[in-house]
Design a protein around this motif. Sequence first.
Motif, mmCIF file in Angstrom:
data_model
loop_
_atom_site.group_PDB
_atom_site.id
_atom_site.type_symbol
_atom_site.label_atom_id
_atom_site.label_comp_id
_atom_site.label_asym_id
_atom_site.label_seq_id
_atom_site.Cartn_x
_atom_site.Cartn_y
_atom_site.Cartn_z
ATOM 1 N N LEU A 1 0.826 -1.207 0.000
ATOM 2 C CA LEU A 1 0.000 0.000 0.000
ATOM 3 C C LEU A 1 0.860 1.257 0.000
ATOM 4 O O LEU A 1 0.465 2.289 -0.552
ATOM 5 C CB LEU A 1 -0.927 -0.016 1.228
ATOM 6 C CG LEU A 1 -1.902 -1.190 1.302
ATOM 7 C CD1 LEU A 1 -2.748 -1.102 2.561
ATOM 8 C CD2 LEU A 1 -2.791 -1.228 0.062
ATOM 9 N N SER A 2 2.040 1.184 0.606
ATOM 10 C CA SER A 2 2.935 2.352 0.603
ATOM 11 C C SER A 2 3.447 2.620 -0.804
ATOM 12 O O SER A 2 3.730 3.770 -1.165
ATOM 13 C CB SER A 2 4.111 2.139 1.568
ATOM 14 O OG SER A 2 4.978 1.124 1.095
ATOM 15 N N ILE A 3 3.569 1.567 -1.633
ATOM 16 C CA ILE A 3 3.988 1.744 -3.021
ATOM 17 C C ILE A 3 2.928 2.537 -3.785
ATOM 18 O O ILE A 3 3.238 3.438 -4.567
ATOM 19 C CB ILE A 3 4.207 0.390 -3.703
ATOM 20 C CG1 ILE A 3 5.340 -0.372 -3.027
ATOM 21 C CG2 ILE A 3 4.492 0.559 -5.186
ATOM 22 C CD1 ILE A 3 5.562 -1.751 -3.584
ATOM 23 N N ILE A 4 1.670 2.191 -3.538
ATOM 24 C CA ILE A 4 0.580 2.883 -4.211
ATOM 25 C C ILE A 4 0.566 4.355 -3.810
ATOM 26 O O ILE A 4 0.472 5.251 -4.656
ATOM 27 C CB ILE A 4 -0.766 2.219 -3.863
ATOM 28 C CG1 ILE A 4 -0.775 0.771 -4.363
ATOM 29 C CG2 ILE A 4 -1.928 2.999 -4.460
ATOM 30 C CD1 ILE A 4 -1.995 -0.010 -3.946
ATOM 31 N N VAL A 5 0.665 4.609 -2.512
ATOM 32 C CA VAL A 5 0.685 5.992 -2.023
ATOM 33 C C VAL A 5 1.869 6.746 -2.610
ATOM 34 O O VAL A 5 1.743 7.882 -3.085
ATOM 35 C CB VAL A 5 0.750 6.023 -0.478
ATOM 36 C CG1 VAL A 5 0.928 7.453 0.030
ATOM 37 C CG2 VAL A 5 -0.508 5.415 0.116
#
Length: 342
Positions: A99-103
């Motif tokens: 999810l941090s990659i998406i953000v």
Amino acid sequence: MRGISDNVHGVILAISSSIFIGASFIIKKKGLKKASATGGTRAGSGGHSYLLEPMWWAGMLTNISTCNNDQAQLIVGEGANFAAYAYAPAILVTPLGALSIIVSAVLAHFILKERLHIFGIVGCVLCLVGSSSIVLHAPLERKIESVMDVWHLASEAGFIIYTCVVVVAVLVLIFRFVPKYGQRYMVIYIGICSLTGSLTVMGVKAVGIALKLTFEGKNQFKYYQTWLFTVFVIIFCLLQLNYLNKALDTFNTAVVSPVYYVMFTTLTILASMIMFKDWDHQTATQIITELCGFVTILSGTFLLHKTKDMGNSQSTNAILLPKNKDIESKATNENSKEIIEV
């Protein structure tokens, strides 16, 4: 039921952590750019001028903990990630870092102007689907009554061998490969961060469990092993931070984030399997589903990586969204042809 409740707490904390960690990547990148613009030695060249840059520290605070202002909220980022490992197994918490990659990718698109291509969006969706599969089929947290239980697990032959291999590999990368190839191959910096990170997570989990049990009234800081784990975590975190800054300063954020995630997650799951034996009490169906979820996440991050430059390509831009100038130029050419024919 307690195991399920702990897993839910771990998931909530891990998701909160991913949001702030993804944002911190962008803020730190902005800080690194500002530091190099002022004439200081770049982090990729061994400099530490970024330590004097407020923007970089803002990213660090977003990553570790912040106060109730416009930058973030109290005790999130790495603080939430730290707590998540105390409640849930690493095989559940670590993949949620997707999810941090998406953000990071979305914010890089709007703030750093590192365009997110349509295939990048598909990659983000794959990361979400894979994360959901892992969350729904993850093993329950192992019941641990004391930090000594963790120490016994860490003292077993399998994990000691893994630790020795990781330490030797890191030393070889730092002293042999970094001076010659660090500026050319991102995998060297990311490899150091990922290898040390897999051990750091095991230490973080030990310290997190010690704090959790201490707050429940079972003091774990009377054991010297707790303090050893704490010192171990601090040293390895500083090492990771140093080489992650080098990677961010030298290479594209949209590449560093997914590649770091893939290597870090793979090695952390491997370390957790060896140390905590997370899959011992799971069925073959659950394990295969988790592996499929993980492969789905890897596919998403790979897609993000391979299409990173497509959005910046002039030919791709022309295919995706013709610029007004191109349209005007085409119209002008057509008019010219009509005039010539007449």
